[in-house]
Design a protein around this motif. Structure first.
Motif, short mmCIF file in Angstrom:
data_model
loop_
_atom_site.label_atom_id
_atom_site.label_comp_id
_atom_site.label_asym_id
_atom_site.label_seq_id
_atom_site.Cartn_x
_atom_site.Cartn_y
_atom_site.Cartn_z
N GLY A 55 0.81 -1.21 0.00
CA GLY A 55 0.00 0.00 0.00
C GLY A 55 0.85 1.26 0.00
N ALA A 56 1.94 1.27 0.77
CA ALA A 56 2.83 2.43 0.80
C ALA A 56 3.49 2.67 -0.56
N PHE A 57 3.88 1.59 -1.23
CA PHE A 57 4.51 1.71 -2.55
C PHE A 57 3.52 2.29 -3.57
N VAL A 58 2.30 1.80 -3.56
CA VAL A 58 1.28 2.30 -4.49
C VAL A 58 0.99 3.77 -4.22
N GLN A 59 0.94 4.16 -2.94
CA GLN A 59 0.70 5.56 -2.58
C GLN A 59 1.76 6.47 -3.17
N VAL A 60 3.02 6.08 -3.08
CA VAL A 60 4.11 6.89 -3.61
C VAL A 60 4.01 7.01 -5.13
N VAL A 61 3.79 5.90 -5.81
CA VAL A 61 3.71 5.91 -7.28
C VAL A 61 2.57 6.80 -7.76
N LEU A 62 1.40 6.65 -7.16
CA LEU A 62 0.24 7.43 -7.60
C LEU A 62 0.39 8.91 -7.27
N SER A 63 1.07 9.23 -6.17
CA SER A 63 1.25 10.64 -5.81
C SER A 63 2.10 11.38 -6.85
N HIS A 64 3.00 10.65 -7.51
CA HIS A 64 3.86 11.26 -8.54
C HIS A 64 3.22 11.24 -9.93
N THR A 65 2.28 10.33 -10.15
CA THR A 65 1.74 10.15 -11.50
C THR A 65 0.33 10.71 -11.69
N LEU A 66 -0.49 10.73 -10.64
CA LEU A 66 -1.88 11.14 -10.78
C LEU A 66 -2.20 12.53 -10.22
N LEU A 67 -1.41 13.00 -9.27
CA LEU A 67 -1.71 14.29 -8.63
C LEU A 67 -1.09 15.44 -9.41
N PRO A 68 -1.86 16.50 -9.67
CA PRO A 68 -1.33 17.65 -10.42
C PRO A 68 -0.34 18.44 -9.56
N GLY A 69 0.61 19.09 -10.25
CA GLY A 69 1.59 19.91 -9.54
C GLY A 69 2.98 19.68 -10.08
N PRO A 70 3.95 20.49 -9.61
CA PRO A 70 5.33 20.36 -10.10
C PRO A 70 5.97 19.06 -9.63
N GLY A 71 6.75 18.45 -10.51
CA GLY A 71 7.45 17.23 -10.13
C GLY A 71 8.57 17.51 -9.14
N ASN A 72 8.80 16.60 -8.23
CA ASN A 72 9.85 16.79 -7.23
C ASN A 72 11.20 16.34 -7.79
N ARG A 73 12.25 17.05 -7.40
CA ARG A 73 13.62 16.67 -7.74
C ARG A 73 14.53 17.07 -6.59
#
Length: 453
Positions: free
Chosen positions: A198-216
């Protein structure tokens, strides 16, 4: 833009965010309760008692290192700048790695402590599986630290729809993994595996589905300074909050066996359902709204605060009354006879819900930037708790400790009212007006109990 237009816009966004939050919570509640009903038939109570301690460890590490990263994104005027967000993300990853390392250290030291025979041989801490479960579960903290800051950025703007959808997906994945594993190989590892996936899926979806600037990977020294300045009072406040919110499991884990701890955990799941919703709404909806009012129109803070408080009060007091008289019947309806002992615990813990109506003050003081007040309040609550509960257990055994746990939050009301009056956030009439809701709830609960019998 006029003040009335700002107020109208905020009201619309609050209602929309509240609606999505409520939908997400209710769906999540159905998922959790549904999985609880299935998992309690696949696993013994001892497994839930063991996991209760594991949750305490990871929660403790999270709160001991809490710099208020989510709150600073919501509260800071720079909270939407990419450089600021990337700095928060870097700090978040470093924090997650440190949590994982300390968790591994705890798992290594725990067998030494148990072999010293300082604790009763029947306590949860003596279970030989506990160190290994803690070590494996620490991957949840490490994986979760890579979650995108877009999750919190959406909360700042009260855009709750995408976060709610992601949360529901992650909960479904977690439950599917848990139930599948438990059905094939009933063991505590089903609970661990579900959380890790569940934690892994949360991280993946937060970067792919949520709008906003990508983190680096980016470092802004001024942003880090602001984080530390804001978080310096968040850390001690969170530490004290940990010892209060998890003190029941910390203390009981060393005093009772895993089976009784499992019953207590089920009771907390039932009685804490509304409390979790209140916390969630206050943190996700109320805090951003109060922060915006504190920034743009501070004179309206008190009236905005009570606009949130009244519906929270009605719900909290009513449900508290219902569970106080209906708790045992509810457990009999939901679980098999192995878990019947959780019923009286639910009824006692229901009284603790009464104090939940004051959790909104935490958000209010954070919105004002007065995090020191929360530290003072939680410190007093912690000191009272760690005197009150052990004495109650020594005098009246497990039942006495449960009563002390339920009533302890009410002992801090004088301090809460002192600060509310000092900062002109107190309205006695509104505080007293909703108290009859508890009585109404208790009557409804008694009627439901009669029907159940």
């Amino acid at each position: 833009m006029s003040s009335s237009t700002n107020t109208s816009s905020l009201r619309v966004r609050v209602l929309q965010a509240g609606g999505w939050t409520l939908v997400g919570y209710l769906v999540g509640l159905l998922i959790r309760f549904g999985s609880s009903l299935v998992m309690t038939r696949l696993l013994a109570p001892e497994m839930f008692g063991l996991m209760a301690i594991v949750y305490v460890v990871i929660t403790g590490l999270a709160l001991f290192s809490d710099l208020g990263l989510n709150q600073i994104i919501v509260q800071s005027p720079r909270g939407q700048e990419p450089g600021f967000l990337n700095t928060v993300w870097v700090v978040q990853i470093v924090r997650g790695a440190l949590m994982c390392l300390i968790g591994l250290l705890i798992s290594a030291v725990l067998p030494v402590i148990t072999h010293s025979q300082l604790l009763p041989t029947t306590s949860v801490y003596e279970n030989p599986l506990l160190p290994l479960v803690i070590a494996i579960y620490m991957t949840v903290a490490l994986i979760g630290s890579f979650e995108s800051t877009n999750s919190t950025l959406a909360r700042r703007t009260l855009a709750m729809a995408p976060i709610t959808k992601v949360g529901i997906i992650c909960q479904l994945v977690t439950v599917i993994v848990m139930i599948t594993w438990a059905a094939l190989a009933p063991s505590i590892w089903a609970l661990v595996a579900g959380s890790v996936v569940g934690a892994f899926v949360q991280v993946v979806l937060s970067h792919t589905l949520l709008p906003g600037p990508g983190n680096r990977w980016e470092w802004d020294a001024s942003a880090f300074k602001e984080i530390i300045t804001f978080g310096k009072w968040i850390i001690p406040s969170s530490v004290f909050a940990f010892f209060i919110m998890n003190g029941d499991r910390l203390l009981l884990g060393g005093l009772v066996n895993a089976e009784l701890m499992g019953l207590y955990s089920i009771a907390v799941l039932i009685s804490g359902a509304l409390q979790s919703l209140i916390h969630y709404l206050m943190g996700i909806v109320a805090f951003p709204a109060l922060s915006e009012v504190a920034r743009d129109n501070p004179a309206q803070l008190k009236s905005t605060y009570y606009k949130f408080r009244v519906p929270f009060d009605v719900a909290t007091l009513s449900v508290s009354g219902i569970l106080f008289t209906f708790g045992s019947s509810l457990i009999r309806m939901l679980y098999d006879t192995r878990y019947s002992g959780a019923g009286p615990i639910v009824e006692i813990l229901a009284l603790g819900l009464i104090s939940s109506r004051y959790f909104l003050m935490i958000s209010c003081y954070n919105a004002l930037g007065k995090t020191k007040i929360n530290t003072i309040t939680t410190a007093i609550q912690m000191l009272v708790f760690y005197v009150f509960v052990p004495v109650a257990y020594w005098r009246y055994q497990f039942e006495g400790a449960v009563w002390a746990i339920a009533l302890n939050p009410l002992l801090s009301l004088p301090v809460i009212f002192y600060f509310k009056r000092k900062y002109q956030l107190l309205d006695i009439r509104k505080e007293l007006l909703v108290l009859p809701c508890f009585v109404v709830g208790a009557i409804v609960g008694e009627l439901l109990s009669l029907l159940e019998r």
